[in-house]
Design a protein around this motif. Structure first.
Motif, PDB file in Angstrom:
ATOM      1  N   THR A 552       0.615  -1.430   0.032  1.00 26.73           N
ATOM      2  CA  THR A 552       0.021   0.028  -0.256  1.00 26.73           C
ATOM      3  C   THR A 552       1.076   1.058  -0.328  1.00 26.73           C
ATOM      4  N   PRO A 553       0.688   1.908  -1.142  1.00 26.69           N
ATOM      5  CA  PRO A 553       1.421   3.247  -0.901  1.00 26.69           C
ATOM      6  C   PRO A 553       0.869   4.172   0.583  1.00 26.69           C
ATOM      7  N   GLY A 554       2.829   4.267   1.011  1.00 29.30           N
ATOM      8  CA  GLY A 554       2.795   5.135   2.169  1.00 29.30           C
ATOM      9  C   GLY A 554       3.133   4.197   3.411  1.00 29.30           C
ATOM     10  N   ALA A 555       3.358   2.885   3.123  1.00 27.46           N
ATOM     11  CA  ALA A 555       3.899   2.128   4.504  1.00 27.46           C
ATOM     12  C   ALA A 555       5.242   2.154   4.317  1.00 27.46           C
ATOM     13  N   VAL A 556       5.364   1.922   5.540  1.00 26.94           N
ATOM     14  CA  VAL A 556       6.826   1.360   5.954  1.00 26.94           C
ATOM     15  C   VAL A 556       6.922   0.277   5.976  1.00 26.94           C
ATOM     16  N   ILE A 557       8.761  -0.037   5.774  1.00 29.72           N
ATOM     17  CA  ILE A 557       8.523  -1.550   5.010  1.00 29.72           C
ATOM     18  C   ILE A 557       9.846  -1.836   6.330  1.00 29.72           C
ATOM     19  N   THR A 558       9.886  -2.778   7.159  1.00 25.73           N
ATOM     20  CA  THR A 558      11.039  -3.705   7.973  1.00 25.73           C
ATOM     21  C   THR A 558      11.594  -4.757   7.917  1.00 25.73           C
ATOM     22  N   GLY A 559      12.748  -4.994   8.037  1.00 23.21           N
ATOM     23  CA  GLY A 559      12.466  -6.618   7.645  1.00 23.21           C
ATOM     24  C   GLY A 559      13.522  -7.030   8.645  1.00 23.21           C
ATOM     25  N   LYS A 560      13.160  -8.766   8.982  1.00 22.35           N
ATOM     26  CA  LYS A 560      13.632  -9.043  10.737  1.00 22.35           C
ATOM     27  C   LYS A 560      13.891 -10.793   9.833  1.00 22.35           C
ATOM     28  N   SER A 561      14.714 -11.513  11.380  1.00 23.59           N
ATOM     29  CA  SER A 561      15.359 -12.923  10.545  1.00 23.59           C
ATOM     30  C   SER A 561      16.061 -12.874  11.350  1.00 23.59           C
ATOM     31  N   ALA A 562      15.804 -14.222  11.982  1.00 16.68           N
ATOM     32  CA  ALA A 562      16.701 -15.218  13.315  1.00 16.68           C
ATOM     33  C   ALA A 562      17.932 -15.060  13.389  1.00 16.68           C
ATOM     34  N   SER A 563      18.345 -15.366  12.487  1.00 12.38           N
ATOM     35  CA  SER A 563      19.730 -15.744  12.250  1.00 12.38           C
ATOM     36  C   SER A 563      20.828 -14.269  11.975  1.00 12.38           C
ATOM     37  N   PRO A 564      21.670 -13.357  13.474  1.00 10.50           N
ATOM     38  CA  PRO A 564      22.366 -12.564  12.774  1.00 10.50           C
ATOM     39  C   PRO A 564      23.064 -12.478  11.404  1.00 10.50           C
ATOM     40  N   ASP A 565      23.440 -13.780  10.822  1.00  7.17           N
ATOM     41  CA  ASP A 565      23.901 -13.521   9.904  1.00  7.17           C
ATOM     42  C   ASP A 565      23.408 -12.876   9.106  1.00  7.17           C
ATOM     43  N   VAL A 566      21.865 -12.475   9.128  1.00  6.56           N
ATOM     44  CA  VAL A 566      21.606 -11.694   7.902  1.00  6.56           C
ATOM     45  C   VAL A 566      20.430  -9.959   8.042  1.00  6.56           C
ATOM     46  N   THR A 567      21.263  -9.161   7.196  1.00  4.14           N
ATOM     47  CA  THR A 567      20.850  -8.250   7.691  1.00  4.14           C
ATOM     48  C   THR A 567      19.968  -6.944   6.045  1.00  4.14           C
ATOM     49  N   PHE A 568      19.516  -6.553   7.150  1.00  7.20           N
ATOM     50  CA  PHE A 568      18.470  -5.187   5.789  1.00  7.20           C
ATOM     51  C   PHE A 568      18.956  -4.341   5.284  1.00  7.20           C
ATOM     52  N   GLY A 569      18.943  -3.880   4.636  1.00  4.45           N
ATOM     53  CA  GLY A 569      18.442  -2.754   4.451  1.00  4.45           C
ATOM     54  C   GLY A 569      17.555  -1.242   3.865  1.00  4.45           C
ATOM     55  N   GLU A 570      17.262  -0.061   3.599  1.00  2.30           N
ATOM     56  CA  GLU A 570      16.296   0.435   3.878  1.00  2.30           C
ATOM     57  C   GLU A 570      14.933   0.147   2.556  1.00  2.30           C
ATOM     58  N   ALA A 571      13.612  -0.091   2.874  1.00  2.16           N
ATOM     59  CA  ALA A 571      13.600  -0.434   1.983  1.00  2.16           C
ATOM     60  C   ALA A 571      12.997   1.450   1.036  1.00  2.16           C
ATOM     61  N   THR A 578       5.023   0.133  -5.445  1.00 10.06           N
ATOM     62  CA  THR A 578       6.038  -1.022  -5.528  1.00 10.06           C
ATOM     63  C   THR A 578       7.412  -0.710  -4.117  1.00 10.06           C
ATOM     64  N   PHE A 579       7.988  -1.798  -3.914  1.00 13.34           N
ATOM     65  CA  PHE A 579       8.589  -1.156  -3.094  1.00 13.34           C
ATOM     66  C   PHE A 579      10.160  -2.375  -3.481  1.00 13.34           C
ATOM     67  N   SER A 580      11.172  -2.266  -2.683  1.00 16.61           N
ATOM     68  CA  SER A 580      13.028  -2.540  -3.104  1.00 16.61           C
ATOM     69  C   SER A 580      13.462  -2.533  -1.670  1.00 16.61           C
ATOM     70  N   MET A 581      14.490  -3.547  -1.642  1.00 21.07           N
ATOM     71  CA  MET A 581      14.979  -4.153   0.084  1.00 21.07           C
ATOM     72  C   MET A 581      16.185  -4.681  -0.500  1.00 21.07           C
ATOM     73  N   LEU A 582      17.374  -3.830   0.551  1.00 23.11           N
ATOM     74  CA  LEU A 582      18.496  -5.610   0.005  1.00 23.11           C
ATOM     75  C   LEU A 582      18.498  -6.058   1.651  1.00 23.11           C
ATOM     76  N   VAL A 583      18.820  -7.199   1.233  1.00 23.16           N
ATOM     77  CA  VAL A 583      19.235  -8.302   2.134  1.00 23.16           C
ATOM     78  C   VAL A 583      20.575  -8.854   1.925  1.00 23.16           C
ATOM     79  N   THR A 584      21.663  -8.911   2.716  1.00 27.32           N
ATOM     80  CA  THR A 584      22.795  -9.213   3.012  1.00 27.32           C
ATOM     81  C   THR A 584      22.757  -9.996   3.738  1.00 27.32           C
ATOM     82  N   ILE A 585      23.299 -11.397   3.817  1.00 30.47           N
ATOM     83  CA  ILE A 585      23.451 -12.732   3.850  1.00 30.47           C
ATOM     84  C   ILE A 585      25.121 -12.960   4.481  1.00 30.47           C
ATOM     85  N   ALA A 586      25.554 -13.360   5.346  1.00 30.22           N
ATOM     86  CA  ALA A 586      27.585 -13.571   5.558  1.00 30.22           C
ATOM     87  C   ALA A 586      27.751 -14.657   5.528  1.00 30.22           C
TER      88      ALA A 586
END
Length: 720
Positions: A552-571, A578-586
């Motif tokens: 939905t336009p105007g929504a704020v998106i956040t990401g989370k994971s149980a592993s500390p080896d996964v991090t999320f960028g700003e959506a 439409t949205f996009s978000m960068l996920v880094t896997i260590a």
């Protein structure tokens, strides 16, 4: 007529016996008849007695006479009754050869057709005929001389014989008494037929009886007449007696019983002209001032001379009391506005009841009986342009609702109210206001949380998954369904009561213009949240995965994971959603991630997926560096070990799922099992591999849904 020879009965018009051929009348009888007819023609009454018939001595002229005593003389004959002597019949009865009728044995001619029968009659078979006990056997009849056919009958005889031949057919001697009785019955039958003819003529003169249809029509007309009387009576009662039927009948009874007099115009004796009965009464006459077009009332009041007349009203009067000058009567000229309610009204028709009191000279206050007045008042109108329609939805934060409208034919005296609070109206009748809903949105706990989809079978296994080899290929195209679910749910729902906005245009003595708008409480919306990535785009050996999707336009998106080896960028969310978000896997492995979208007035949207980072080393190097999972089983089950690379060797006992991954169960030993996700780029597992021994090298992902079985993200598979 009875034959004097054989005793047979013959018709009166016959001249000879149809049984034996003997003459039935003598010449003197004919002469007597002629004399009697002559006497009747001369006008003298025929008073002569009928002469006894001269019985013939033989059956026909020229026949030998019967010897004396040839008839039955031994049979006693009762005194006073006639019983002719009937000779016994011959053994055989001859018949006429021309017409077939019976003839006498010695008759030369047929008594029926007149043809000669002598010597031509066929011999008949003898038929024994019983004779009467009292009769003596008859002697053989001597032959008789012949005679002409004209001696037997005339033209009339032929007609009667044709009609009555069946009635006068020869009968046996033993049947003659019955035949006599039958002739008597026939005589009575003739009288009965005459009576029946008379009855038929009488019945023809009688009117025909009405049928059933005529009776139904008659009663139907009666019912219709009664219905018309009832309808007409109800119409008269509604028009002249306010629908009171009892009052109508009472009025009719008064007309017919007034003073017990037959004169309807006679005066009612109970009514008398009493001046005291008209005291403290009034009549009203309406008038209009031609100059100001103002309506006035002329109230003619009857009250004792010297009484003070007081008008009770909410209007401001210069003088509210006046005295009756003389003749027990006074006329007041009062404007109509004095009796108006001087307040906004809800009906166009208003009934006014003037309140006038009379204070007599001795100080008594009397209420003057004044008739009610019915007036028609103006109707106000207005147009509300905002909000449009009769319903408006409140916002999530209960922001004010704008109100804009226009009063039609505004004259400066009309006031506008919003929920009984007056608002400003300009000189053109335009008004603006706002309304803030007072109901604050409340929340309530959902009975059950909506399910969240996931691509991790360790969380939501599919026991009904297919084990077909066709579905176990590792290659995944870009058109595969994303490894996410678009469910969005929270554990609260808003509740609130319905409110109304009442907008009114008011003016005294006018009908109020009113508009009611319903305020619906805010309804929480469901956020649209989807991830568009396919399996390949969720895997990266470099450790960087870009998640794309819509929300939905105007929504704020956040990401989370149980592993500390996964991090999320700003959506980043566009105006179209439409949205996009960068996920880094260590490090190497497969990891569960969850994206959450938030927007005021919407339920939180969530979507789950699995991202992975495959190893870059060879299978032999990975296997050499991996530990034996059988030796670390206790640590993994206890939670001491949550990650690392392991090798498992055992037999495949079950294929749990094939979409999007092939998930199978490996038995290491009795009671020791491992769940494996096949992420090998070269090896596949299908139903043909059941009971086969395999060796799998992979990364520990966690525990299965039972909480005790380890889950291995398998990168390499070997046959053992």
């Amino acid at each position: 007529m009875v034959c004097k020879e054989c005793g047979s009965y013959n018709a009166e018009n016959l001249s000879v016996c149809k049984e034996c051929g003997a003459k039935l009348r003598d010449d003197d009888t004919s002469s007597n008849s002629v004399e009697q007819a002559t006497a009747n023609e001369e006008g003298r009454p025929a008073r002569d007695f009928v002469k006894p018939p001269a019985w013939p001595k033989s059956a026909f002229a020229g026949a030998p006479e019967k010897p004396a005593g040839s008839a039955s003389a031994s049979a006693p004959v009762p005194s006073g009754s006639f019983r002719p002597t009937i000779p016994p019949r011959a053994a055989a009865t001859p018949t006429c050869p021309h017409c077939g009728k019976p003839v006498l044995s010695d008759a030369p001619f047929c008594a029926y057709c007149g043809q000669r029968v002598a010597g031509e009659a066929p011999a008949a078979v003898p038929v024994p005929v019983p004779t009467r006990p009292a009769a003596k056997p008859a002697a053989v009849q001597p032959s008789r001389p012949s005679y002409a056919a004209t001696d037997f009958d005339d033209e009339d005889d032929d007609d009667y014989e044709a009609d009555d031949e069946e009635d006068y057919r020869p009968a046996k001697a033993s049947k003659r008494p019955g035949k006599l009785a039958r002739h008597q019955e026939d005589d009575f039958d003739e009288y009965d037929e005459d009576d029946e003819e008379y009855d038929d003529e009488y019945d023809d003169e009688m009117p025909a009886k009405r049928g059933k249809g005529t009776t139904i029509l008659f009663w139907g007309l009666i019912a219709l007449l009664l219905a018309l009387i009832v309808v007409f009576g109800l119409y008269i009662a509604r028009k002249n007696f306010d629908g009171d039927v009892g009052k109508m009948f009472s009025s009719i009874g008064t007309i017919f019983n007034k003073g017990n007099s037959d004169d309807l115009n006679a005066a009612d004796p109970s009514s008398t002209t009493d001046p005291n009965s008209q005291m403290y009464t009034a009549t009203i006459t309406e008038s209009t001032d031609a100059a100001t077009n103002e309506v006035w009332y002329d109230i003619d009041i009857v009250a004792p001379t010297g009484s003070a007349i007081r008008v009770v009203t909410d209007a401001t009067l210069t003088q509210d009391t006046v005295k009756v000058p003389a003749n027990d009567r006074i006329v007041l000229h009062i404007p109509r506005d004095v009796f108006m309610p001087n307040a906004p009204v809800d009906s166009e028709t208003v009934t006014l009841q003037p309140n006038i009191q009379a204070i007599s000279p001795d100080g008594q206050t009397m209420q003057v009986a004044v008739p009610a007045i019915t007036v028609t008042v103006p109707v106000l109108s207005m147009t509300v342009t905002e909000p449009m329609g009769g319903t408006v939805n409140a916002t999530f934060d209960n922001s004010p609702i704008a109100i804009i409208g226009q009063v039609n034919n505004y004259d400066g005296e009309i006031a506008v109210y919003v929920n009984d609070e007056q608002v400003y109206v300009d000189s053109t009748g335009m008004f603006t206001a706002s309304y803030t809903p007072k109901q604050v949105a409340a929340v309530q706990t959902l009975p059950t949380a909506l399910p969240e989809a996931t691509t991790d079978p360790s969380v939501t296994p599919d026991p009904a998954a297919s084990t077909s080899p066709d579905a176990t290929t590792e290659d995944v195209t870009a058109t595969e369904e994303p490894l996410v679910d678009e469910t969005a749910a929270t554990d609260t729902l808003p509740t609130g009561s319905t409110e109304t906005i009442t907008i009114e245009a008011r003016k005294n003595n006018c009908v109020t213009a009113r508009t009611v708008i319903t305020v619906e409480p805010y309804v929480m919306q469901t956020m649209s949240f989807t991830i568009d990535n396919d399996l390949k785009s969720l895997s990266s050996d470099s450790g960087s995965v870009t998640i794309t999707g819509t929300c939905t336009p105007g929504a704020v998106i956040t990401g989370k994971s149980a592993s500390p080896d996964v991090t999320f960028g700003e959506a980043t969310v566009s105006d179209t959603g439409t949205f996009s978000m960068l996920v880094t896997i260590a490090k190497v492995g497969g990891f569960d991630i969850s994206l959450e979208g938030k927007l005021q007035g919407y339920y939180d949207g969530t979507a789950n997926a699995i991202v992975e980072r495959p190893p870059t080393v060879s299978s032999s190097s990975f296997k050499k560096a991996a530990a034996d999972i059988a030796k670390n089983m206790d640590k993994i089950k206890s939670g001491a070990t949550t990650s690392g690379d392991f090798v498992v060797t055992g037999r495949i006992t079950e294929i749990i799922s094939t979409d999007p991954y092939t998930i199978f169960r490996v038995q290491i030993s009795e009671g020791v099992e491992v769940i494996v996700y096949n992420r090998s780029a070269k090896s596949t597992i299908n139903s043909s591999d059941l009971k086969e021994k395999k060796q799998v090298a992979g990364t520990l992902k966690g525990l299965y849904t039972d909480g005790v079985t380890p889950v291995l993200w398998g990168w390499f598979i070997w046959n053992k």
